[in-house]
Design a protein around this motif. Sequence first.
Motif: not given
Length: 432
Positions: A204-215, A217-220, A297-298
């Motif tokens: 099982r591979l897991t990546a974690k980032g920063r949650a946010g609104h789909g509209s 900018l998100n570089d994580e 959109n999430v």
Amino acid sequence: MIPVNGEDEVVELCRDLIRIDSTNAGDNSGPGERQAAEYVAGRLADVGLEPRILESDSGRASVIARIEGTDRTRDGLLLHGHLDVVPFDAADWRHHPLSGEIADGCVWGRGAVDMKDMDAMILAVVRQRLSAGRRPSRDVVLAFTADEEAGGHYGAQWLVRNHADLFEGCTEAIGEVGGFSVTMGDKGRVYLIEAAEKGIAWMRLTAKGRAGHGSMLNDENAVTALAEAVGRLGRYRWPVRLTPTVQAFFEEVFEVEVKAEDAEEAVAALGPLARMIGATLRNTVNPTMLQAGYKANVIPQVATAHVDGRFLPGYEDEFFQTVDELLGPDVAREFVYHDVAVETSFKGPLVKAMADALQEEDPGARAVPYTLSGGTDLKAFSTLGIRGYGFAPLRLPEDLDFSGMFHGIDERVPVDSLQFGVRVLDRFLDYC
């Protein structure tokens, strides 16, 4: 005791086993193997054995029996087969997979190839020999296991952890996915005997980032990180690594040494067999599952994937080093299932017994070692120091895609192949 003719009854044994639903979806929710185990135990008790049915969980049953040999100074031999089968969709089949139908000279049904055919052959040979008072020279332990199709947690692995004493004295074994014939043009029939298995790494591979609104900018973005890593894994071309068993296969089939740079060309010349042998030239990783998010959109905080990794004997360290380099620092891995690779030499008295038994029934037959890209219960038994082979002998029609029926539809085994297998196994037990 009335003598049993194994060739006469092997077909009905196989049909009876197929009719018992022992499907295993891997989540411990199916019917289990108890009914099949009781059937097997009854057939063994009929000829004077005292089989034990052992349950690792409700309905998850294995059968163990020991035949005492005439020479108690010799090491024991393990004959093993599994009682579970993979699920099916009956609508896809020409004959119902639980029917045990005989049509076109074959027994049809789930398990006809994997591996109630071998279970039936073992039962038929044991019943034939013991009903006639013919005991083997060495102790023979019979193991009909649960849960092989899902890794053996409720079967062989559980038996090895909790009942290792039942296998005391066994140093060699034979089981599934070997001993069947392949016709190779002017080279005639060769019988593939499994002498090695790739290791298994379901991860099982897991990546974690920063949650946010789909509209925004998100570089994580966890999905992006995971997708890139999965793409690197899935596209990576693993180098050819010729293990001793693969080298021996090429030398036996082509009668010349095949170098790594020529291996793929050699495999291409094998026809339908290329599918099996090609997967044993290198390590492999195949992405199989992806999951992330709950709304378009999430941007999710976590994304996961599953991959099926298989590594060659002797190349486990290289395999995981490469996997980690391809994943990079932003993706973690954990095992869903991890099991060893196994390999043994293709020489010695047991190998000679297999080859001689085949040649007695099929003059000119050549026994050839090969590596299995999947896995069997041998992995668990190997942890007890048992060296094993895949040897479920079947002489098959040239046009039958036997390897393609493992876990496939319209699974079937020729009636005369089952009878051939009984004759070969009977001779094998005399020779070994």
